[in-house]
Design a protein around this motif. Structure first.
Motif, PDB file in Angstrom:
ATOM      1  N   GLY A 101       0.841  -1.189   0.000  1.00 65.48           N
ATOM      2  CA  GLY A 101       0.000   0.000   0.000  1.00 65.48           C
ATOM      3  C   GLY A 101       0.873   1.233   0.000  1.00 65.48           C
ATOM      4  O   GLY A 101       2.066   1.166  -0.303  1.00 65.48           O
ATOM      5  N   LEU A 102       0.287   2.322   0.341  1.00 67.40           N
ATOM      6  CA  LEU A 102       1.032   3.570   0.387  1.00 67.40           C
ATOM      7  C   LEU A 102       1.581   3.782   1.784  1.00 67.40           C
ATOM      8  O   LEU A 102       0.865   3.671   2.769  1.00 67.40           O
ATOM      9  CB  LEU A 102       0.128   4.746   0.008  1.00 67.40           C
ATOM     10  N   GLU A 103       2.841   4.117   1.822  1.00 69.83           N
ATOM     11  CA  GLU A 103       3.545   4.330   3.075  1.00 69.83           C
ATOM     12  C   GLU A 103       3.815   5.811   3.240  1.00 69.83           C
ATOM     13  O   GLU A 103       4.449   6.431   2.380  1.00 69.83           O
ATOM     14  CB  GLU A 103       4.856   3.538   3.037  1.00 69.83           C
ATOM     15  N   PHE A 104       3.362   6.395   4.336  1.00 72.62           N
ATOM     16  CA  PHE A 104       3.579   7.812   4.598  1.00 72.62           C
ATOM     17  C   PHE A 104       5.051   8.094   4.834  1.00 72.62           C
ATOM     18  O   PHE A 104       5.732   7.334   5.533  1.00 72.62           O
ATOM     19  CB  PHE A 104       2.763   8.218   5.822  1.00 72.62           C
ATOM     20  N   LEU A 105       5.529   9.182   4.273  1.00 69.78           N
ATOM     21  CA  LEU A 105       6.925   9.579   4.458  1.00 69.78           C
ATOM     22  C   LEU A 105       7.043  10.851   5.280  1.00 69.78           C
ATOM     23  O   LEU A 105       7.683  10.874   6.333  1.00 69.78           O
ATOM     24  CB  LEU A 105       7.609   9.781   3.107  1.00 69.78           C
ATOM     25  N   ILE A 106       6.447  11.940   4.792  1.00 70.38           N
ATOM     26  CA  ILE A 106       6.615  13.233   5.447  1.00 70.38           C
ATOM     27  C   ILE A 106       5.420  14.117   5.136  1.00 70.38           C
ATOM     28  O   ILE A 106       4.771  13.948   4.101  1.00 70.38           O
ATOM     29  CB  ILE A 106       7.946  13.902   5.002  1.00 70.38           C
ATOM     30  N   TYR A 107       5.155  15.068   6.032  1.00 73.71           N
ATOM     31  CA  TYR A 107       3.968  15.921   5.922  1.00 73.71           C
ATOM     32  C   TYR A 107       4.350  17.344   6.285  1.00 73.71           C
ATOM     33  O   TYR A 107       4.979  17.583   7.309  1.00 73.71           O
ATOM     34  CB  TYR A 107       2.904  15.368   6.865  1.00 73.71           C
ATOM     35  N   PHE A 108       3.973  18.279   5.433  1.00 73.00           N
ATOM     36  CA  PHE A 108       4.175  19.703   5.664  1.00 73.00           C
ATOM     37  C   PHE A 108       2.822  20.373   5.861  1.00 73.00           C
ATOM     38  O   PHE A 108       1.884  20.118   5.105  1.00 73.00           O
ATOM     39  CB  PHE A 108       4.857  20.366   4.457  1.00 73.00           C
ATOM     40  N   GLN A 109       2.725  21.246   6.841  1.00 70.89           N
ATOM     41  CA  GLN A 109       1.519  22.033   7.044  1.00 70.89           C
ATOM     42  C   GLN A 109       1.940  23.475   7.243  1.00 70.89           C
ATOM     43  O   GLN A 109       2.479  23.834   8.298  1.00 70.89           O
ATOM     44  CB  GLN A 109       0.722  21.529   8.233  1.00 70.89           C
ATOM     45  N   GLY A 110       1.671  24.304   6.244  1.00 73.95           N
ATOM     46  CA  GLY A 110       1.988  25.712   6.343  1.00 73.95           C
ATOM     47  C   GLY A 110       3.445  25.932   6.704  1.00 73.95           C
ATOM     48  O   GLY A 110       4.348  25.339   6.119  1.00 73.95           O
ATOM     49  N   ASN A 111       3.668  26.787   7.679  1.00 79.14           N
ATOM     50  CA  ASN A 111       5.025  27.105   8.118  1.00 79.14           C
ATOM     51  C   ASN A 111       5.471  26.291   9.323  1.00 79.14           C
ATOM     52  O   ASN A 111       6.541  26.549   9.891  1.00 79.14           O
ATOM     53  CB  ASN A 111       5.127  28.594   8.460  1.00 79.14           C
ATOM     54  N   SER A 112       4.659  25.327   9.699  1.00 78.99           N
ATOM     55  CA  SER A 112       5.014  24.503  10.872  1.00 78.99           C
ATOM     56  C   SER A 112       6.143  23.545  10.531  1.00 78.99           C
ATOM     57  O   SER A 112       6.393  23.244   9.354  1.00 78.99           O
ATOM     58  CB  SER A 112       3.792  23.704  11.332  1.00 78.99           C
ATOM     59  N   ALA A 113       6.803  23.080  11.575  1.00 77.52           N
ATOM     60  CA  ALA A 113       7.842  22.073  11.370  1.00 77.52           C
ATOM     61  C   ALA A 113       7.211  20.824  10.767  1.00 77.52           C
ATOM     62  O   ALA A 113       6.136  20.392  11.185  1.00 77.52           O
ATOM     63  CB  ALA A 113       8.512  21.736  12.699  1.00 77.52           C
ATOM     64  N   PRO A 114       7.836  20.234   9.766  1.00 78.22           N
ATOM     65  CA  PRO A 114       7.248  19.067   9.124  1.00 78.22           C
ATOM     66  C   PRO A 114       7.220  17.847  10.038  1.00 78.22           C
ATOM     67  O   PRO A 114       8.043  17.712  10.935  1.00 78.22           O
ATOM     68  CB  PRO A 114       8.160  18.824   7.915  1.00 78.22           C
ATOM     69  N   ASP A 115       6.262  16.980   9.774  1.00 72.70           N
ATOM     70  CA  ASP A 115       6.171  15.686  10.449  1.00 72.70           C
ATOM     71  C   ASP A 115       7.005  14.690   9.642  1.00 72.70           C
ATOM     72  O   ASP A 115       6.583  14.261   8.580  1.00 72.70           O
ATOM     73  CB  ASP A 115       4.709  15.244  10.529  1.00 72.70           C
ATOM     74  N   LYS A 116       8.167  14.350  10.153  1.00 69.04           N
ATOM     75  CA  LYS A 116       9.098  13.486   9.430  1.00 69.04           C
ATOM     76  C   LYS A 116       9.042  12.042   9.924  1.00 69.04           C
ATOM     77  O   LYS A 116       9.937  11.235   9.621  1.00 69.04           O
ATOM     78  CB  LYS A 116      10.528  13.990   9.615  1.00 69.04           C
ATOM     79  N   SER A 117       8.017  11.712  10.656  1.00 67.76           N
ATOM     80  CA  SER A 117       7.999  10.422  11.346  1.00 67.76           C
ATOM     81  C   SER A 117       8.000   9.222  10.419  1.00 67.76           C
ATOM     82  O   SER A 117       8.335   8.115  10.836  1.00 67.76           O
ATOM     83  CB  SER A 117       6.778  10.358  12.273  1.00 67.76           C
ATOM     84  N   GLY A 118       7.638   9.417   9.153  1.00 69.62           N
ATOM     85  CA  GLY A 118       7.589   8.296   8.228  1.00 69.62           C
ATOM     86  C   GLY A 118       8.843   8.077   7.405  1.00 69.62           C
ATOM     87  O   GLY A 118       8.938   7.080   6.684  1.00 69.62           O
TER      88      GLY A 118
END
Lengths: 114, 116
Positions: free
Chosen positions: B42-59
């Motif tokens: 399936g699809l595996e999450f890598l990283i998420y950006f929201q606006g100017n917030s610090a990215p979610d790099k948990s994947g």
């Protein structure tokens, strides 16, 4: 953490026959649920989504899905399959916390025969 | 309007080389996601950006993977010292945001990466 299970890796149906693709999820609260379709070489297209309210959701291309909390399921259905429906179908769950990355199942590949 | 675009559509590289994958989200979308789709998975999450917030790099699977998003729009996913197991389709998605409950993610066509 959320998880999604699509128990059927591959399904073959005859054109004109009905279709049901299974999806079971695991999440502690009310989830946001999605079905996406991916045609060969294409990106994912949203078929339908469930957030709240009516548990029977209508989508594009004649698809519908029903959210059953008691069974932790969100199965996708179509009454009459067309050859153009042959594709990969992904169920996904999102946390009930605003924009978050989705957790996807591994997909079900649908083949349609004449 | 235009959807999410990704470039290149295909990338073949040699093991050990660095690669950059680009994503142009839908104009006005503040949230941007990178996923990886490996064969039979399936699809595996890598990283998420929201606006100017610090990215979610948990994947991100290893420190060879990194991503940036310039000016809140275009994003680049960089894989350093590529390995054969990095071969996959890398998908980018964007959504309107910010933190709108259950906002729909719109996907690009993906970049197919092959590491020889």
């Amino acid at each position: 953490a959320q998880s999604v299970t699509q128990p059927d890796i591959h399904i073959t149906v005859s054109e004109g026959a009905s279709l049901e693709l299974r999806c079971n999820y695991s999440y502690g609260a009310t989830p946001y649920l999605f079905w996406y379709v991916q045609s060969p070489g294409q990106g994912l297209q949203l078929l339908l989504k469930y957030f709240s309210g009516d548990t029977l959701v209508q989508g594009i291309k004649g698809f519908e899905a029903e959210f059953k909390r008691s069974q932790s399921s969100f199965n996708l259905r179509k009454p009459s399959v067309h050859w153009s429906d042959a594709a990969e179908y992904f169920c996904a769950v999102g946390a009930n916390a605003g924009n978050t990355p989705l957790v996807f199942g591994k997909g079900t590949r649908l083949s349609v025969i004449a | 309007g235009a959807g999410v675009s990704q470039s290149p559509s295909n990338k073949v590289t040699e093991k050990g080389k660095d690669v950059e994958l680009r994503c142009d989200p839908i104009s006005g979308h503040t949230a941007l996601y990178w996923y990886r789709q490996s064969l039979g998975q399936g699809l595996e999450f890598l990283i998420y950006f929201q606006g100017n917030s610090a990215p979610d790099k948990s994947g991100l699977p290893s420190d060879r993977f990194s991503a940036e998003r310039t000016g809140g729009s275009v994003s680049t996913l960089t894989i350093q010292r590529t390995q054969q197991e990095d071969s996959a389709v890398y998908l980018c998605a964007s959504s309107l945001g910010p933190r709108l409950a259950g906002d729909t993610q719109y996907f690009g066509p993906g970049t197919r990466l092959t590491v020889l």
